[in-house]
Design a protein around this motif. Sequence first.
Motif, PDB file in Angstrom:
ATOM      1  N   SER A  46       0.824  -1.198   0.000  1.00  0.00           N
ATOM      2  CA  SER A  46       0.000   0.000   0.000  1.00  0.00           C
ATOM      3  C   SER A  46       0.867   1.260   0.000  1.00  0.00           C
ATOM      4  N   VAL A  47       1.899   1.267   0.818  1.00  0.00           N
ATOM      5  CA  VAL A  47       2.818   2.415   0.849  1.00  0.00           C
ATOM      6  C   VAL A  47       3.504   2.585  -0.498  1.00  0.00           C
ATOM      7  N   TYR A  48       3.897   1.479  -1.110  1.00  0.00           N
ATOM      8  CA  TYR A  48       4.498   1.536  -2.446  1.00  0.00           C
ATOM      9  C   TYR A  48       3.538   2.193  -3.428  1.00  0.00           C
ATOM     10  N   SER A  49       2.273   1.815  -3.368  1.00  0.00           N
ATOM     11  CA  SER A  49       1.291   2.403  -4.286  1.00  0.00           C
ATOM     12  C   SER A  49       1.077   3.882  -4.008  1.00  0.00           C
ATOM     13  N   VAL A  50       1.195   4.283  -2.764  1.00  0.00           N
ATOM     14  CA  VAL A  50       1.117   5.718  -2.433  1.00  0.00           C
ATOM     15  C   VAL A  50       2.193   6.481  -3.180  1.00  0.00           C
ATOM     16  N   ARG A  51       3.394   5.970  -3.122  1.00  0.00           N
ATOM     17  CA  ARG A  51       4.542   6.678  -3.695  1.00  0.00           C
ATOM     18  C   ARG A  51       4.465   6.792  -5.222  1.00  0.00           C
ATOM     19  N   GLN A  52       3.674   5.950  -5.870  1.00  0.00           N
ATOM     20  CA  GLN A  52       3.544   6.043  -7.321  1.00  0.00           C
ATOM     21  C   GLN A  52       2.760   7.289  -7.729  1.00  0.00           C
ATOM     22  N   HIS A  53       1.898   7.778  -6.875  1.00  0.00           N
ATOM     23  CA  HIS A  53       1.042   8.918  -7.202  1.00  0.00           C
ATOM     24  C   HIS A  53       1.255  10.117  -6.282  1.00  0.00           C
ATOM     25  N   ASN A  54       1.912   9.894  -5.146  1.00  0.00           N
ATOM     26  CA  ASN A  54       2.111  10.961  -4.155  1.00  0.00           C
ATOM     27  C   ASN A  54       3.539  10.880  -3.620  1.00  0.00           C
ATOM     28  N   PRO A  55       4.533  11.176  -4.471  1.00  0.00           N
ATOM     29  CA  PRO A  55       5.929  10.939  -4.079  1.00  0.00           C
ATOM     30  C   PRO A  55       6.407  11.761  -2.890  1.00  0.00           C
ATOM     31  N   SER A  56       5.791  12.919  -2.646  1.00  0.00           N
ATOM     32  CA  SER A  56       6.296  13.787  -1.581  1.00  0.00           C
ATOM     33  C   SER A  56       5.423  13.814  -0.336  1.00  0.00           C
ATOM     34  N   ILE A  57       4.353  13.054  -0.317  1.00  0.00           N
ATOM     35  CA  ILE A  57       3.458  13.066   0.834  1.00  0.00           C
ATOM     36  C   ILE A  57       4.142  12.433   2.047  1.00  0.00           C
ATOM     37  N   ALA A  58       3.868  12.971   3.239  1.00  0.00           N
ATOM     38  CA  ALA A  58       4.430  12.412   4.465  1.00  0.00           C
ATOM     39  C   ALA A  58       3.623  11.182   4.892  1.00  0.00           C
ATOM     40  N   ILE A  59       4.321  10.095   5.182  1.00  0.00           N
ATOM     41  CA  ILE A  59       3.671   8.859   5.600  1.00  0.00           C
ATOM     42  C   ILE A  59       4.181   8.470   6.983  1.00  0.00           C
ATOM     43  N   SER A  60       3.244   8.280   7.913  1.00  0.00           N
ATOM     44  CA  SER A  60       3.569   7.814   9.260  1.00  0.00           C
ATOM     45  C   SER A  60       2.993   6.425   9.462  1.00  0.00           C
ATOM     46  N   VAL A  61       3.706   5.605  10.209  1.00  0.00           N
ATOM     47  CA  VAL A  61       3.204   4.275  10.561  1.00  0.00           C
ATOM     48  C   VAL A  61       3.254   4.147  12.084  1.00  0.00           C
ATOM     49  N   LEU A  62       2.088   3.965  12.678  1.00  0.00           N
ATOM     50  CA  LEU A  62       1.965   3.762  14.117  1.00  0.00           C
ATOM     51  C   LEU A  62       2.051   2.270  14.396  1.00  0.00           C
ATOM     52  N   MET A  63       2.959   1.875  15.285  1.00  0.00           N
ATOM     53  CA  MET A  63       3.159   0.451  15.534  1.00  0.00           C
ATOM     54  C   MET A  63       3.530   0.211  16.987  1.00  0.00           C
ATOM     55  N   ASP A  64       3.379  -1.021  17.417  1.00  0.00           N
ATOM     56  CA  ASP A  64       3.808  -1.380  18.761  1.00  0.00           C
ATOM     57  C   ASP A  64       5.297  -1.684  18.761  1.00  0.00           C
ATOM     58  N   ASP A  65       5.894  -1.746  19.946  1.00  0.00           N
ATOM     59  CA  ASP A  65       7.340  -1.908  20.067  1.00  0.00           C
ATOM     60  C   ASP A  65       7.829  -3.255  19.531  1.00  0.00           C
ATOM     61  N   VAL A  66       7.028  -4.317  19.700  1.00  0.00           N
ATOM     62  CA  VAL A  66       7.448  -5.631  19.212  1.00  0.00           C
ATOM     63  C   VAL A  66       7.494  -5.645  17.691  1.00  0.00           C
ATOM     64  N   THR A  67       6.505  -5.036  17.059  1.00  0.00           N
ATOM     65  CA  THR A  67       6.513  -4.946  15.595  1.00  0.00           C
ATOM     66  C   THR A  67       7.727  -4.162  15.112  1.00  0.00           C
ATOM     67  N   TYR A  68       7.998  -3.052  15.761  1.00  0.00           N
ATOM     68  CA  TYR A  68       9.142  -2.224  15.353  1.00  0.00           C
ATOM     69  C   TYR A  68      10.451  -3.013  15.452  1.00  0.00           C
ATOM     70  N   MET A  69      10.598  -3.783  16.524  1.00  0.00           N
ATOM     71  CA  MET A  69      11.819  -4.573  16.693  1.00  0.00           C
ATOM     72  C   MET A  69      11.938  -5.670  15.640  1.00  0.00           C
ATOM     73  N   SER A  70      10.808  -6.050  15.026  1.00  0.00           N
ATOM     74  CA  SER A  70      10.836  -7.107  14.005  1.00  0.00           C
ATOM     75  C   SER A  70      11.208  -6.577  12.624  1.00  0.00           C
ATOM     76  N   LEU A  71      11.357  -5.262  12.491  1.00  0.00           N
ATOM     77  CA  LEU A  71      11.658  -4.672  11.182  1.00  0.00           C
ATOM     78  C   LEU A  71      13.154  -4.741  10.892  1.00  0.00           C
ATOM     79  N   VAL A  72      13.597  -5.948  10.676  1.00  0.00           N
ATOM     80  CA  VAL A  72      14.998  -6.203  10.339  1.00  0.00           C
ATOM     81  C   VAL A  72      15.027  -7.013   9.045  1.00  0.00           C
TER      82      VAL A  72
END
Length: 329
Positions: A24-50
């Motif tokens: 979904s974020v990839y599709s955003v960037r195809q039409h809105n390259p400069s829009i600010a995107i925030s992702v709200l997540m829990d700490d366990v999810t964030y630690m899994s982003l490796v």
Amino acid sequence: MNTKLLYVLVSSEKDIFWEQTYLSVYSVRQHNPSIAISVLMDDVTYMSLVGVRNKLLEWIDEPIVINLDNKLSNMMKSRYLKTNVRNYVLGDFLYIDSDTIILDDLSKIDSFKFEMGAVYEFNRKLADNTGRRSLEEVLSRFGLHLDGSDEYYNSGVVFVRDTPGNHAFFNEWFNKWLDGTKNGVYFDQLSLGFTNKAHHNYIKPLGGEWNCQGKYCINYVREARIFHYLFDSAFEFPLMCKDAFIELKKTGNINSLLLSIVENPFRHISPKNKIITGNDFLILETRQYALLYLIYNKYYRLFSFVEKALKLFNSIILMIRYRKFLPPR
């Protein structure tokens, strides 16, 4: 564009929520390259982003990480964050569910004058939702009864300004959701409907193009900005299946199938479809059809036996009855 986009992500490597969000974020960037995107997540999810999962951070502007009680299930964490986002995120935002494809420029959202907006559930007003009996049964657990004059919204795309009124609304939504979990209602949308009615239809309607919902959005296909392939057991779409995300999960690469879906998701809706309107639609919304659908899925042999018997009966009728084939008027 001053309004940021906001996603909520609670995910592990066992599910496909990261993959859905990434696409979904990839599709955003195809039409809105400069829009600010925030992702709200829990700490366990964030630690899994490796490894491969770390690629999401390369596409977004702001990860917002909240420490949550690890005794909560991922489903509970997700709803906890979603119903509470106004307390975690600064500024105006357009919240978007992960199971979406962005199809157009979204900058028009800045011009909206109201404080909070969303799209009607199933892309139609509640008065036109003839199959709302199951919804009404669940809402009754909140002590809430809706009628045709009420408004009921899909929570998959919500425009939210940073105002005191919205902070108060979200605080009540969060508390109503917590109350609902005590009665076995974990879905956030029902408590949203309750809160909206308590605030005298506070939410304002967005056009259906902002949340074109699966099989319900035929009226908005041409101008759709956001396609929402929300879960529906009767809706066949590739991204409803984990198999579509296998390569993305392993390599982080968006293959030709996913690229084609991002370009035009409507092309990938199952070919087993037709436009249902008028009396055909009303029949599909009845309890009789619901029973037939249940028999088809759970007791197919019985369904098949009855169908064969009806075919035989019909062939006998045709043998003894002469039919006239007239052109349409």
